[in-house]
Design an enzyme around this catalytic site. Structure first.
Site, mmCIF file in Angstrom:
data_model
loop_
_atom_site.group_PDB
_atom_site.id
_atom_site.type_symbol
_atom_site.label_atom_id
_atom_site.label_comp_id
_atom_site.label_asym_id
_atom_site.label_seq_id
_atom_site.Cartn_x
_atom_site.Cartn_y
_atom_site.Cartn_z
ATOM 1 C CD GLU A 65 -1.451 -2.490 1.487
ATOM 2 O OE1 GLU A 65 -0.311 -2.576 1.996
ATOM 3 O OE2 GLU A 65 -2.147 -3.493 1.241
ATOM 4 C CG HIS A 134 -11.462 -7.730 6.512
ATOM 5 N ND1 HIS A 134 -10.611 -8.470 7.289
ATOM 6 C CD2 HIS A 134 -11.099 -7.968 5.227
ATOM 7 C CE1 HIS A 134 -9.790 -9.150 6.500
ATOM 8 N NE2 HIS A 134 -10.067 -8.858 5.251
#
Ligand SMILES: Cc1ncc(C[n+]2csc(CCOP(=O)(O)OP(=O)(O)O)c2C)c(N)n1
Lengths: 334, 379
Positions: A65, A134
């Site tokens: 990322e 999540h």
């Protein structure tokens, strides 16, 4: 004049369409991230883009990322408009260094010489039964980082309009996608999706006179449901959907609170140090003489996001909102 | 015009002679993954160890199919199957001594179970009732890590701390091929090498990171090659050959324990199932590829070796399968019981001492639940 046919569509479809239209309209728009190419993203938001525009414009990156966002910085420096996908809220954290140190500051550091038109799409928030990492509602971190726009749609039409506006923006935008609304349907005209909202405008989703619910993203439908339920108690609740947390639309929010005299801020990220504190303070500063009660907050608890089997106890639901609305009547009773 | 030309004539003096700090040759991995099964090296393998590996492999395979079935019944929120990769999982656990530590990633439930963790507790995260179901100190297994590569620096720190305390403890950190692209992977390897920490890094290269094939992840000749740049040895091994994986891991563990520093091992394997039960693998790979890897099945490879050498007969095979069936039945039965859930657990472990705000929020939830149950009884 032709009447446009409104069709049911999901937020996911509107986002895909927005990316496609933006790429078709402007060859400098590049989409990249983990699994965005062949797979079309884990939520299929980028489905078909690699096929249509080629892998150079919709690129499966290595799994990194910080690398994704850091490379986007360089691409934007050289005239491209990167749209990056972070796979899930909590997986954007490795990119935070790039976000806070460079993406948010480059225009400022270079006295306006090097603006970075980057859109960072992040599926965020809970309510889908995901395991650890999540479901984070991470908007407060982004809000607290000056130099970023932070937007989050709650409707299908806004998903399209806001994403187009974000990509067109010459500043970096953190585009938070409420993942539990991905599959919610709405009527929308996909053949003529022209509503492109300027970033920074809130909208009144429902009018009422008793109190204002100030909310955004995944909590908008919950607030609308609460407003419906409140009618049984004789309360007419106004619901303001912020759409954009930065910039903040003081005007729309305060106009509503001045009309109703009472306000509750609703969001699922933690209350302490959360967006609600800022919003309540702003409303109090601007509407003090119009307020009949303190601005209340209904938020997630101040804990790491719980496991799926317990998340319903954490997420602010209709009852918690109605309780807060009941507490707003405190002065009248005392 | 180049900058050099702009600056006019410039003659650099030669730099001081360069000496590499370490001879890279012994650090380089072999060109081919190391294999034991089906080669002469197999004759030297300890039959007892091979039988233990086999029993664990058969159990592991059955655990994977059972857990996947449990997702279909809604008993697990999600399951990332390691079918096809059982040899890596099992060898990893068996290469460690009891005092050593395992740092698993989210796909490594089998290694966790093989380390002695209760099979149901190992599934807690994936079932969704809490984030980690076991006490990490009981079997020296860190929580299954979902954010990729983030557990690697932890392994380095723990191993370093153990060494500072004079303990001969080794940490084994497991990661996938995709995770090697993360910055944390780089930082962990670099720390480990600079500190000469007793860590073994095991990369299970199963071909894909969700949908992204290895070729889009790295341009390196192999993931094992990455070790050289940090100054540690890289080893390449056939990840479906349980004997080979065990041997390479055991060597690296022994070396680390003796003060020889870290090793990076790449086990070349394949993910037979989809990324998780929620993934559609047909979008990014063809059946032919999967079938080719099925031919190189880790359970079959070892079974053939053992039966071929007379170390295992049909009864032995059946016995292993029966054990696995019994384990699956126990797992099924226990997983089919509803987990006892206490919403107050939400507040139990946020801080050592709950903040006043959390106490307030706890009281709020108590009141809400009371109101809910009163409403329930009133109806
Ligand atoms: C930091 C981070 N980014 C993204 C993800 C989402 N994600 C989960 S698994 C996965 C692929 C991992 O691939 P690999 O490392 O090869 O391991 P494998 O799944 O093959 O075992 C991704 C992208 C994550 N868990 N953590």
């Amino acid at each position: 004049m032709t009447t446009v046919a409104l069709k049911p569509a999901t937020m996911a479809q509107a986002l895909t369409r927005a990316l496609r239209d933006a790429m078709a309209a402007d060859p400098s728009v590049h989409v990249m991230g983990e699994d965005v190419g062949t797979l079309g993203g884990v939520f299929r938001i980028t489905d078909g883009l690699a096929k249509e525009f080629g892998e150079d414009r919709c690129t499966d990156t290595p799994l990194a990322e910080a690398g994704i966002l850091g490379a986007a910085v360089g691409m934007a420096m050289y005239g491209l408009r990167p749209v990056v996908e972070m796979q899930f809220d909590a997986f954007a954290y490795p990119a935070f260094e790039q976000l806070a140190s460079h993406v948010a500051k480059m225009r400022n550091r270079t006295r306006g010489k090097m603006p970075l038109p980057i859109t960072i799409r992040i599926p965020y928030g809970g309510g889908i039964g995901g395991v650890e990492h999540h479901s984070d509602a991470s908007e407060a971190y982004y809000m607290a980082t000056p130099g970023l726009h932070v937007v989050t749609p709650a409707t299908v039409a806004d998903a399209y309009g806001l994403l187009r506006a974000s990509i067109a923006s010459d500043d970096p935008v953190v585009f938070l996608e409420p993942k539990r609304l991905y599959w919610s349907k709405d009527t929308w005209n996909p053949d003529d999706p022209q509503t492109v909202e300027p970033v920074g405008r809130a909208v009144v989703r429902r009018t009422g006179r008793s109190a204002t619910l100030i909310t955004y993203g995944p909590s908008v439908p919950v607030c609308l449901e609460a407003a419906e339920a409140a009618r049984a108690e004789g309360w007419e609740l106004e619901v303001v959907d912020l759409r954009s947390l930065v910039p903040f639309d003081d005007e729309t929010v305060c106009a509503s609170v001045r009309r109703t005299g009472r306000a509750v801020v609703v969001h699922e990220s933690g209350g302490f140090g959360g967006p609600g504190g800022e919003i309540a303070a702003r409303v109090t500063e601007r509407c003090f003489h119009h307020l009949e009660a303190p601005v209340l907050r209904v938020a997630g608890f101040d804990l790491p996001y719980p496991p799926p089997m317990l998340e319903r106890h954490h997420l602010p639901g209709v009852d918690r909102i109605l309780d807060a609305v009941a507490r707003l009547q405190w002065e009248a009773e005392s | 015009m180049t900058v050099m030309e702009q600056r006019g004539a410039y003659r650099p003096s030669p730099p001081p002679a360069w000496q590499p700090r370490t001879d890279p040759a012994p650090l380089l991995p072999d060109a081919e993954p190391y294999r034991v099964l089906g080669t002469e090296a197999a004759a030297e393998a300890d039959p007892e160890l091979l039988r233990r590996l086999y029993a664990q492999l058969v159990l592991g395979r059955r655990y994977n199919t059972q857990a996947t079935a449990l997702t279909k019944q809604g008993r697990l929120a999600v399951y990332p199957s390691s079918t096809g990769q059982e040899a890596c999982e099992v060898a990893a656990a068996l290469a460690l001594e009891e005092r050593d530590w395992l740092f698993p990633s989210y796909r490594d439930t089998l290694a966790v179970v093989a380390r002695g963790v209760d099979p149901v507790e190992a599934l807690t995260l994936l079932r969704g009732d809490w984030h980690t179901g076991y006490d990490p100190y009981e079997h020296r297994v860190a929580p299954l890590s979902t954010p990729l590569a983030t557990q690697l620096p932890h392994a380095v720190g723990l191993a370093h701390a153990a060494r500072l305390k004079g303990h001969d403890v080794v940490a084994l950190a497991m990661i996938g091929d995709g995770g090697t692209s993360e910055g944390d992977f780089h930082e962990a390897l670099n720390f480990a090498a600079v500190w000469q920490a007793p860590v073994v890094f095991l990369v299970q290269n199963n071909g894909f990171a969700i949908s992204v094939p290895l070729a889009k992840q790295t341009a390196a000749p192999s993931l094992a090659h990455k070790a050289v740049g940090y100054g540690m040895p890289g080893r390449l091994v056939d990840g479906n050959d349980a004997a080979a994986v065990h041997e390479v891991l055991a060597d690296a563990v022994r070396n680390a324990r003796a003060g020889g520093g870290p090793t990076l091992i790449e086990a070349v394997t394949y993910r037979i199932d989809a990324h998780t039960n929620a993934d559609d693998a047909t979008r990014y790979r063809g059946d032919a590829e999967v079938e080719a890897w099925r031919e190189h099945d880790p359970v079959q490879l070892l079974e053939r070796e053992l039966t071929g050498r007379g170390l295992l007969d049909e009864d032995g095979v059946s016995a292993a399968r029966e054990d696995a069936e019994a384990m699956a039945a126990r797992l099924r039965e226990r997983m089919n019981q509803d987990a006892p859930l206490d919403p107050m657990d939400l507040f139990a472990h946020v801080y050592a001492e709950p903040t006043p705000q959390l106490r307030e929020q706890r009281d709020q939830l108590v009141a809400e639940l009371r109101a809910e149950s009163e409403e329930g009884t009133a109806r």
